[in-house]
Scaffold this active site. Structure first.
Site, PDB file in Angstrom:
ATOM      1  N   LYS A   1     -10.200   0.337  -2.174  1.00 31.10           N
ATOM      2  CA  LYS A   1     -10.251   0.065  -0.884  1.00 31.10           C
ATOM      3  C   LYS A   1     -11.521   0.379  -0.222  1.00 31.10           C
ATOM      4  CE  LYS A   1      -7.632   0.583   3.372  1.00 31.10           C
ATOM      5  NZ  LYS A   1      -6.511   1.337   4.147  1.00 31.10           N
TER       6      LYS A   1
ATOM      7  N   GLU B   1       0.736  -1.105   0.090  1.00 28.88           N
ATOM      8  CA  GLU B   1       0.085   0.005  -0.046  1.00 28.88           C
ATOM      9  C   GLU B   1       0.971   1.117  -0.019  1.00 28.88           C
ATOM     10  OE1 GLU B   1      -3.833   1.525   2.580  1.00 28.88           O
ATOM     11  OE2 GLU B   1      -2.126   0.788   3.838  1.00 28.88           O
TER      12      GLU B   1
ATOM     13  N   CYS C   1      -4.515  -3.587   2.898  1.00 30.48           N
ATOM     14  CA  CYS C   1      -4.453  -3.247   4.588  1.00 30.48           C
ATOM     15  C   CYS C   1      -5.579  -3.432   5.644  1.00 30.48           C
ATOM     16  CB  CYS C   1      -3.659  -1.883   4.610  1.00 30.48           C
ATOM     17  SG  CYS C   1      -2.955  -1.253   6.130  1.00 30.48           S
TER      18      CYS C   1
END
Length: 294
Positions: free
Chosen positions: A126, A51, A168
């Site tokens: 995300k 990321e 993440c």
């Protein structure tokens, strides 16, 4: 648990790159390019970047200023790099100015998958934004600059197996990993920038849990070290097999680790321990498969 009898040299090799991004996009590209070139030289078919591989800014205003569209110069450089090296790239969290940039003045945290010809074969934006306050780690408000993605993406066929994309903080939501596994994923990837408090406590435990419950390989490229005066990351990039064993990991500092992906072992695991056949949707419902993109 014993691995399958496949000759290791026949198995696809993946590389996991660990970097320390800074606000300098040029410096970051140089570091990432060197690791990708080394991965290709060692025979990897797919390299995973963490990321924020493009940059880690000091504040939301700088994040927005440094962001680019997918059609911008930086993604063009990575496409050329993939072509030159003949390698697939998982670019684990690009600060993307989307089509709604002019209206929103906010960006997406976009995981981009490039094939060895440099073409974009998948994107995932995300969906779980990291708005948290961890004592000792400092507050994080990803939503100050970022819009949550609207959907999940179907697993993508790659030379290493079918890859399900996440980023993440998504790792804390097992529903996402289970949906991807039920849609056919063999490899789940969590490119990350875990902090120095949550990292030692949760990073490896969460990665191994996601691997065990989905019976997938889990690949986690991570940011490491101090990015600037306001932020540092835990590092400890790793690959976990479907049994929950850490089969590759990075040491401290920038670098890479390599792992073979043994899909025969994965299918044996699922045959010996058929948890997906034993699920009870009659008791706790069915996860929303309709939310996946085709």
């Amino acid at each position: 648990m014993a691995t399958s009898s496949s000759s290791s040299w026949e198995l696809p090799l993946v590389a996991v790159c660990q970097v320390t991004s800074t606000p300098s996009k040029q410096q970051n590209f140089k570091m990432c390019a060197g690791l990708i070139q080394e991965a290709a030289r060692l025979g990897a078919c797919l390299a995973f970047l963490p990321e924020a591989f493009d940059f880690i800014a000091r504040d939301p205003a700088e994040t927005l200023r440094l962001s680019e569209p997918l059609s911008g110069n930086l993604m063009g450089e990575y496409s050329q790099l993939a072509r030159d090296c003949g390698i697939w790239l998982s670019l684990g969290g690009f600060h993307e100015r989307g089509q709604d940039w002019e209206q929103t003045q906010k960006i997406y945290n976009c995981h981009v998958l490039l094939d060895s010809k440099g073409s974009v074969v998948a994107t995932y934006r995300k969906t779980h934004l990291c708005d948290v306050e961890i004592p000792g780690q400092g507050p994080m408000r990803e939503s100050n600059s970022t819009i949550p993605g609207p959907s999940l993406g179907s697993p993508v066929d790659t030379p290493a197996g079918k890859v399900g994309l996440a980023i993440c903080y998504d790792i804390r939501f097992p529903e996402l990993s289970l949906v991807l596994a039920q849609a056919g994923a063999e490899i789940l990837t969590y490119p990350s920038a875990f902090g120095t408090v949550t990292g030692p406590a949760h990073w490896e435990v969460l990665l191994r849990a996601r691997a065990i419950e989905t019976q997938c390989y889990v690949v986690a490229a991570a940011q490491c070290g101090r990015h600037h005066e306001k932020r540092a990351s835990h590092g400890h990039s790793m690959v976990v097999d479907p049994w929950g064993t850490v089969v590759a990991s990075c040491s401290e500092g920038p670098g890479l680790c390599l792992a073979r992906i043994d899909l025969n072992f994965l299918h044996q695991m699922r045959q010996h321990l058929p948890v997906f056949q034993h699920r009870r949707p009659d008791l706790y419902g069915t996860l929303g498969m309709g939310q996946l993109l085709s």
